[in-house]
Write a protein that holds these residues in place. Structure first.
Motif, PDB file in Angstrom:
ATOM      1  N   GLY A 251       0.830  -1.197   0.000  1.00 64.65           N
ATOM      2  CA  GLY A 251       0.000   0.000   0.000  1.00 64.65           C
ATOM      3  C   GLY A 251       0.856   1.234   0.000  1.00 64.65           C
ATOM      4  O   GLY A 251       2.016   1.214   0.448  1.00 64.65           O
ATOM      5  N   GLN A 252       0.317   2.323  -0.505  1.00 68.98           N
ATOM      6  CA  GLN A 252       1.057   3.578  -0.529  1.00 68.98           C
ATOM      7  C   GLN A 252       0.094   4.749  -0.587  1.00 68.98           C
ATOM      8  O   GLN A 252      -1.025   4.624  -1.076  1.00 68.98           O
ATOM      9  N   ALA A 253       0.528   5.876  -0.041  1.00 67.02           N
ATOM     10  CA  ALA A 253      -0.287   7.091  -0.041  1.00 67.02           C
ATOM     11  C   ALA A 253       0.640   8.287  -0.010  1.00 67.02           C
ATOM     12  O   ALA A 253       1.713   8.245   0.606  1.00 67.02           O
ATOM     13  N   ARG A 254       0.232   9.364  -0.673  1.00 70.44           N
ATOM     14  CA  ARG A 254       1.044  10.581  -0.733  1.00 70.44           C
ATOM     15  C   ARG A 254       0.320  11.730  -0.042  1.00 70.44           C
ATOM     16  O   ARG A 254      -0.903  11.772   0.013  1.00 70.44           O
ATOM     17  N   SER A 255       1.134  12.653   0.499  1.00 71.55           N
ATOM     18  CA  SER A 255       0.620  13.854   1.170  1.00 71.55           C
ATOM     19  C   SER A 255      -0.459  13.475   2.173  1.00 71.55           C
ATOM     20  O   SER A 255      -1.609  13.918   2.085  1.00 71.55           O
TER      21      SER A 255
END
Length: 663
Positions: free
Chosen positions: A576-580
């Protein structure tokens, strides 16, 4: 009759000239502020002031005096057509600055709207008066979003328009995706970390930081102007002489090229630089760059330091300039502090700190075949014992030399991919300059990942060892670790990544660090938030959230999954990944994630796990399952389409963080 804002914004362009002029005069300051905030931040503050005034003064519609009708008050609850028309023209012109051809002069509009531009200011530089830290933070956040989103944010917060009115006005201003710009504008407050909201945001937008009508002035470089006048007269003389020579068939020799920084007057002089006494760091409650003394053999070389300040003020052509993400390149203020001046390898290097940024200037020691001078600027606001522990002095042939803080008592190097190997001593000179250290690899192959292990002096309370590594900025990135729940550690309390447990965890995830290079990363924390017994006696798995926090506030996260059956240095799987996002920080303390997994028998499972406050996990979609506790394992198709949610102890629900990367 249609009452949509689209019709109002469009037809309002057909207002009488005197009506539009009355609006501009009456609301001049608000319109200039709107243009100033919308214009691209690639322009200098001086250029943005002049362009903002120019755009508002050119917002008059075509002459329609002969067909003008008497002006009547706007209907109750509807915008004044003249106001809407002028506002739309200002926004359209400000957005057009992002669509001009490459190399087009910054003070001129795009070719299709080219017409004389006023005002023009000679001999002066105009700047809005400086605001506080909150205004600066808001300005940096706005600089990172597209111009249509900036315009939408200002129209919502400052002009008080509704969302539908903003969409219609952006449509009238030729914005291709106004709804997307509106959504981005609504995310600005979240990107600023929640420190600005509601009336506070409106107050900040009305502050003097963004008031392009209340400016302070200072002269341009007087010596440079004088030299330019002299050069103009000399050039005229040369041209006249060349003409005479051509008439007689004789060729003249061209004049010699001036030196690199000739004619550039720095914003401040070397004598105005702050110099901290050498023993301040051992007797202060503020252990950061302000406690660094001026070091190096050339701290008394005013000519070198003056060239460095002149280059920072106005980099000459050919200078290699590197500005870190979300960092301004403004000239040195009067609060600038000298940190270092000396020879490092084949360069003369000068380091500065101005309270918000660190700046490195380098020039070749030899003029024979020398490369151009270089200037690098990185953020350093709110640095501390660990993030102000070292600065990059030089990068050459895959090696880095650092200048360590005066409170660093011991330095070692180690490889994150070999957690069981001890650190190797690193020699540091009396001035704090380290021997060459290996530079972490770029994206791609990851055979080793060198880091520095530093230990602070017993003269300060924060006596401890910690890890830092290079991710492309002047300040190395601080690495920390948060252990699994149930180990006796306080909830979500990061600690230094020097224990054997922390090093083993980092060995499985370290190869993700090069992906964060160049992102203005201040620190990276590795949080092991859950462990799980795998089905069919497949061993144990550990779930981690790796958060890269930036100097500007927001951070990016990677959720990783590693099993006990893999080798001690096998890269963990990114699930999983997420930005800001605030996830995996003190402001985002809960997390749930999932991943497909295949047992040794070939059977496929869906695994999920949550942090310590999770009480049950629910899966919907191709798989339907609810399980009490912090982990879940259920048979599933190979790559199921599912939605995973968790419930917390306080009854709140939690969505899965980010999204799974493409497989």
């Amino acid at each position: 009759m249609s009452t949509s804002q689209r019709r109002s914004a469009t037809e309002s362009g057909r207002v009488a000239l005197d009506q539009a002029e009355a609006v501009i005069v009456d609301q001049y300051t608000r319109l200039v502020r709107l243009a100033y905030l919308t214009l691209p931040h690639t322009l200098s503050r001086h250029q943005r002031v002049l362009v903002a005034h120019s755009l508002v003064q050119r917002a008059l519609p075509g002459f329609r005096i002969g067909r003008a009708t008497p002006r009547v008050p706007a209907q109750r609850g509807r915008p004044d057509p003249a106001v809407a028309s002028v506002r739309a023209r200002v926004v359209r012109s400000a957005l057009a600055h992002d669509r001009r051809p490459r190399g087009w002069p910054g003070l001129l509009p795009p070719p299709r709207t080219l017409r004389p531009t006023l005002p023009v200011v000679w001999g002066l530089r105009l700047f809005p008066r400086a605001g506080g830290g909150e205004e600066i933070a808001l300005g940096q956040v706005l600089s990172e979003v597209p111009a249509p989103a900036r315009a939408a944010f200002v129209l919502l917060q400052l002009e008080g328009l509704s969302r539908s009115e903003v969409v219609e006005l952006l449509t009238a201003a030729d914005v291709p995706e106004p709804e997307h710009a509106l959504r981005t504008a609504c995310d600005v407050e979240a990107a600023a970390g929640g420190a600005i909201a509601g009336e506070a945001t409106q107050t900040l937008l009305r502050s003097r930081e963004f008031d392009a009508c209340s400016v302070q002035t200072r002269p341009t470089d007087l010596l440079r102007r004088r030299r330019r006048y002299q050069l103009a007269w000399v050039t005229a003389g040369i041209v006249a002489l060349a003409g005479a020579v051509l008439l007689t068939g004789i060729w003249a020799t061209p004049p010699a090229e001036p030196s690199r920084t000739a004619g550039i007057r720095p914003a401040i002089s070397p004598a105005q630089l702050l110099r901290t006494p050498g023993d301040t760091w051992a007797d202060t409650s503020r252990v950061d760059f302000t406690a660094w003394p001026a070091r190096g053999a050339r701290t008394g070389d005013d000519e070198l330091i003056n060239r460095a300040l002149a280059t920072w003020t106005d980099p000459p052509r050919g200078t290699r300039v590197g500005v870190a993400k979300a960092t301004t390149a403004e000239p040195p203020p009067r609060t600038t502090q000298l940190l270092y001046a000396g020879a490092v390898g084949r360069e003369a290097v000068v380091l500065f700190h101005d309270g918000r940024r660190v700046v490195r200037y380098g020039e070749p020691l030899s003029s024979r075949g020398a490369a151009a001078a270089s200037l690098d600027i990185s953020r350093s606001d709110e640095a501390d014992v660990t993030t102000a522990a070292a600065l990059v002095l030089s990068r050459e042939a895959g090696k880095i030399r650092y200048l360590t803080a005066p409170w660093i008592a011991e330095a070692q190097t180690r490889d994150l991919l070999t957690p069981n190997s001890p650190g190797r001593p690193l020699d540091v000179s009396d001035e704090g300059v380290t021997d060459a250290v290996g530079q972490p690899p770029g994206k791609g192959a990851c055979d080793s990942l060198p880091v520095m292990q530093l230990r602070s002096s017993s003269k300060i309370v924060e006596k401890h060892a910690f890890l830092v590594t290079d991710l492309g900025d002047l300040t190395p990135t601080h690495l920390s670790y948060t252990p699994l729940p149930g180990t006796g550690a306080p909830p979500r309390q990061p600690r230094e990544a020097t224990s054997s447990t922390a090093l083993r965890s980092w060995a499985r995830t370290a190869c993700q660090l090069p992906e964060m290079r160049g992102g203005g990363v201040r620190s990276v924390n590795q949080w092991d938030f859950a462990e799980q017994d795998l089905p069919e006696q497949g061993g144990r798995a550990v779930w981690s959230c790796t958060r890269a926090s930036t100097w500007r506030g927001p951070g990016d996260v990677l959720v990783q999954f590693r099993t006990s059956t893999a080798s001690a240095t096998a890269p963990a799987k990114v699930v999983g990944q997420a930005r800001s996002t605030a996830a995996c920080s003190r402001f985002g303390q809960h997390i749930v994630a999932s991943t497909p997994w295949t047992a040794g028998s070939g059977r496929h499972y869906l695994l999920a796990a949550g942090s310590r406050e999770v009480t049950d996990i629910e899966v919907t979609g191709e798989v339907e399952e609810t399980e009490r506790g912090r982990t879940l394992a259920v048979k599933a198709p190979k790559d199921p389409g599912v939605s995973v949610r968790a419930r917390l102890t306080d009854g709140e629900t939690l969505d899965e963080v980010g999204s799974r990367p493409a497989r």
